[in-house]
Design a protein around this motif. Structure first.
Motif, PDB file in Angstrom:
ATOM      1  N   SER A 162       0.923  -1.199  -0.076  1.00  0.00           N
ATOM      2  CA  SER A 162       0.019   0.068  -0.122  1.00  0.00           C
ATOM      3  C   SER A 162       0.776   1.332  -0.001  1.00  0.00           C
ATOM      4  N   CYS A 163       0.474   2.404  -0.516  1.00  0.00           N
ATOM      5  CA  CYS A 163       1.192   3.348  -0.408  1.00  0.00           C
ATOM      6  C   CYS A 163       0.275   4.535  -0.849  1.00  0.00           C
ATOM      7  N   THR A 164       0.686   5.968  -0.469  1.00  0.00           N
ATOM      8  CA  THR A 164      -0.178   7.120  -0.880  1.00  0.00           C
ATOM      9  C   THR A 164       0.028   7.198  -2.342  1.00  0.00           C
ATOM     10  N   HIS A 165      -1.060   7.614  -3.099  1.00  0.00           N
ATOM     11  CA  HIS A 165      -1.026   8.017  -4.445  1.00  0.00           C
ATOM     12  C   HIS A 165      -0.135   8.879  -4.715  1.00  0.00           C
ATOM     13  N   MET A 166       0.114   9.655  -4.135  1.00  0.00           N
ATOM     14  CA  MET A 166       0.924  10.857  -4.297  1.00  0.00           C
ATOM     15  C   MET A 166       2.483  10.375  -4.673  1.00  0.00           C
ATOM     16  N   LEU A 167       2.718   9.146  -4.264  1.00  0.00           N
ATOM     17  CA  LEU A 167       4.238   8.989  -4.488  1.00  0.00           C
ATOM     18  C   LEU A 167       4.248   7.819  -5.763  1.00  0.00           C
ATOM     19  N   ALA A 168       3.199   7.217  -6.133  1.00  0.00           N
ATOM     20  CA  ALA A 168       3.232   6.429  -7.312  1.00  0.00           C
ATOM     21  C   ALA A 168       1.903   6.133  -7.991  1.00  0.00           C
ATOM     22  N   ASP A 169       1.870   5.413  -9.108  1.00  0.00           N
ATOM     23  CA  ASP A 169       0.569   4.761  -9.519  1.00  0.00           C
ATOM     24  C   ASP A 169       0.879   3.175  -9.513  1.00  0.00           C
ATOM     25  N   LEU A 170      -0.116   2.661 -10.286  1.00  0.00           N
ATOM     26  CA  LEU A 170      -0.225   1.100  -9.992  1.00  0.00           C
ATOM     27  C   LEU A 170       0.893   0.441 -11.056  1.00  0.00           C
ATOM     28  N   THR A 171       1.250   1.334 -11.938  1.00  0.00           N
ATOM     29  CA  THR A 171       2.548   0.707 -12.683  1.00  0.00           C
ATOM     30  C   THR A 171       3.685   0.748 -11.990  1.00  0.00           C
ATOM     31  N   CYS A 172       3.930   1.600 -10.981  1.00  0.00           N
ATOM     32  CA  CYS A 172       5.187   1.647 -10.153  1.00  0.00           C
ATOM     33  C   CYS A 172       5.234   0.550  -9.351  1.00  0.00           C
ATOM     34  N   LEU A 173       4.079   0.201  -8.746  1.00  0.00           N
ATOM     35  CA  LEU A 173       3.861  -0.926  -7.710  1.00  0.00           C
ATOM     36  C   LEU A 173       4.104  -2.410  -8.259  1.00  0.00           C
ATOM     37  N   ALA A 174       3.610  -2.464  -9.648  1.00  0.00           N
ATOM     38  CA  ALA A 174       4.086  -3.733 -10.398  1.00  0.00           C
ATOM     39  C   ALA A 174       5.438  -3.728 -10.764  1.00  0.00           C
ATOM     40  N   SER A 175       6.041  -2.651 -11.079  1.00  0.00           N
ATOM     41  CA  SER A 175       7.367  -2.588 -11.482  1.00  0.00           C
ATOM     42  C   SER A 175       8.288  -2.898 -10.160  1.00  0.00           C
ATOM     43  N   PHE A 176       7.933  -2.268  -9.036  1.00  0.00           N
ATOM     44  CA  PHE A 176       8.724  -2.668  -7.958  1.00  0.00           C
ATOM     45  C   PHE A 176       8.678  -3.779  -7.402  1.00  0.00           C
ATOM     46  N   PHE A 177       7.285  -4.777  -7.476  1.00  0.00           N
ATOM     47  CA  PHE A 177       7.283  -6.092  -7.401  1.00  0.00           C
ATOM     48  C   PHE A 177       8.281  -6.720  -8.055  1.00  0.00           C
TER      49      PHE A 177
END
Length: 438
Positions: free
Chosen positions: A163-178
């Motif tokens: 989970s994160c605040t949307h200010m810092l990332a979008d869902l593409t970022c989270l998938a890329s981090f994973f």
């Protein structure tokens, strides 16, 4: 509730700890200011859950977390904003991230149900227990804007929620981090290194007479009170047949074009007080623009918000016409329109999702590429945007099945969602329904 249906009490949180980078980035190093688009997302949160069956004992047999510690610490070195903390720069300036290696909060949990039982029976509100999230306090300098939860199922399998605040990332970022995490875990080079170079456009500076911008409001938990949520999974063969049915009308139609049109028309049908029989409610379509910018390109690994919201209004509710209109609208989207929308963003005090019915294309979001071992991709991925209000949200993303298979997650007022789940036009496509919260 059946004896095999999971309940809230079946998710037990055991402890919290902090994961830090294996190589400190330097205490006090400050990241660039957040973009106008980042600030516009202040009211929203992001939540992603990846489910793994653990066929090869990749994770843990008894409860323990040693399998992830080293690889997570190594990948966090490449993502300094994940371990940083939010702060304000000066009196009339915008939010920044202090890359101070404070660490990311990690929660460990167990689920007193098998993974199969959970996927078959859990509701959306129950699934929310697989992600950890705390409200942003008045002083965010000690608050972890990213949080990870690792939940072990009975008889094997694991859910990893971030989970994160949307200010810092979008869902593409989270998938890329994973994906980067899993590649590091397998001792492979990451394919899309994160880029933190700012977008060309930043918020317009405030004059001396302007009031100081308000801090981001405390974020809600994963599920808002007045909205229900459900996920529909459509097979590749079904999608292929549906696109074939509209080939003469729109030969270039994509699964997103069709599913966006289908759910737009069916949800509009549920809003008779606001729309007559000949008119669709207006739709806001959200796309990732990382691969759409040619004159001022940004890397696909850009770590921040790269989303564009574009509005579409139609009078003809015929499904074929709507599929074609969605396809033409997105194909004709000009780069100048994206930058113009960025320049117009000024206030962060807005609801970007759901004020009018919003459909999010996640065709560029590839969470199923996150594999902790060869050929062991997630069996399911759930995505959620927090603080959706108003007309509702439609999210279209790839499914675990290869090919044209897609999953559609819908957030609507409860009474509308209850009707949508019974909609014959959707049911005739034989979807698998998961996490229905009605």
């Amino acid at each position: 509730m059946s004896s095999h249906s999971p309940s809230s009490s079946q998710v037990t949180l055991h402890s919290k700890l902090t994961a830090v980078s294996s190589k400190p980035n330097g205490s006090g190093k400050t990241h660039h200011e957040l973009s106008a688009l980042d600030l516009a997302m202040a009211q929203h949160t992001l939540h992603m859950v990846l489910y793994y069956r653990d066929h090869q004992d990749v994770f843990f047999e008894s409860f323990g977390l040693d399998w992830w510690r080293q690889s997570l610490s190594e990948v966090l070195t490449m993502y300094p904003t994940v371990t940083g903390r939010l702060l304000e720069q000066g009196h009339h300036v915008n939010w920044q991230v202090s890359c101070n290696d404070t660490g990311v909060r990690v929660v460990k949990a167990t689920v007193d149900a098998t993974l199969s039982q959970w996927l078959q029976s859990a509701s959306a509100s129950q699934e929310a227990l697989l992600v950890s999230w705390d409200h942003m306090p008045l002083d965010p300098t000690t608050w972890s804007p990213y949080q990870i939860q690792i939940s072990n199922f009975k008889e094997g399998g694991v859910a990893i929620g971030i989970s994160c605040t949307h200010m810092l990332a979008d869902l593409t970022c989270l998938a890329s981090f994973f994906k980067s995490w899993t590649l590091v875990h397998r001792n492979l080079p990451i394919t899309n290194p994160p880029s933190f170079t700012p977008l060309p456009f930043t918020p317009k500076p405030l004059s001396n007479g302007d009031a100081k911008p308000p801090p981001p409001p405390p974020q809600p938990t994963m599920q808002t009170k007045d909205m229900g949520k459900a996920t529909f999974k459509f097979s590749s063969s079904t999608m292929k047949q549906c696109l074939s049915n509209f080939h003469d009308i729109c030969p270039n139609a994509t699964p997103f074009d069709f599913l966006c049109a289908l759910f737009w028309t069916r949800i509009s049908h549920l809003k008779p007080l606001k729309n007559n029989d000949q008119t669709l409610c207006s739709l806001s379509i959200c796309i990732d623009f990382r691969k759409r910018l040619l004159k001022a390109p940004i890397p696909f690994g850009y770590f921040g918000n790269a989303l564009h919201f574009t509005k579409l209004s139609l009078e003809n509710k015929d499904l074929g016409n709507v599929v074609s209109a969605v396809n033409r609208h997105l194909a004709g989207l000009e780069e100048e329109e994206i930058w113009s929308a960025m320049e117009r963003l000024g206030s962060s005090n807005r609801c970007m999702y759901g004020a009018e019915l919003t459909c999010v294309s996640m065709e560029e979001t590839l969470p199923y590429e996150a594999m902790f071992s060869d050929n062991e991709k997630p069996v399911h991925v759930s995505c959620h945007v927090g603080n959706v209000a108003g007309e509702g949200l439609i999210m279209v993303m790839p499914s675990c099945e290869e090919g044209l298979a897609r999953a559609v997650t819908v957030m609507l007022p409860h009474e509308e969602l209850a009707e949508l789940i019974k909609d014959e036009a959707i049911l005739q496509l034989d979807p698998t329904t998961l996490f229905a919260d009605i």
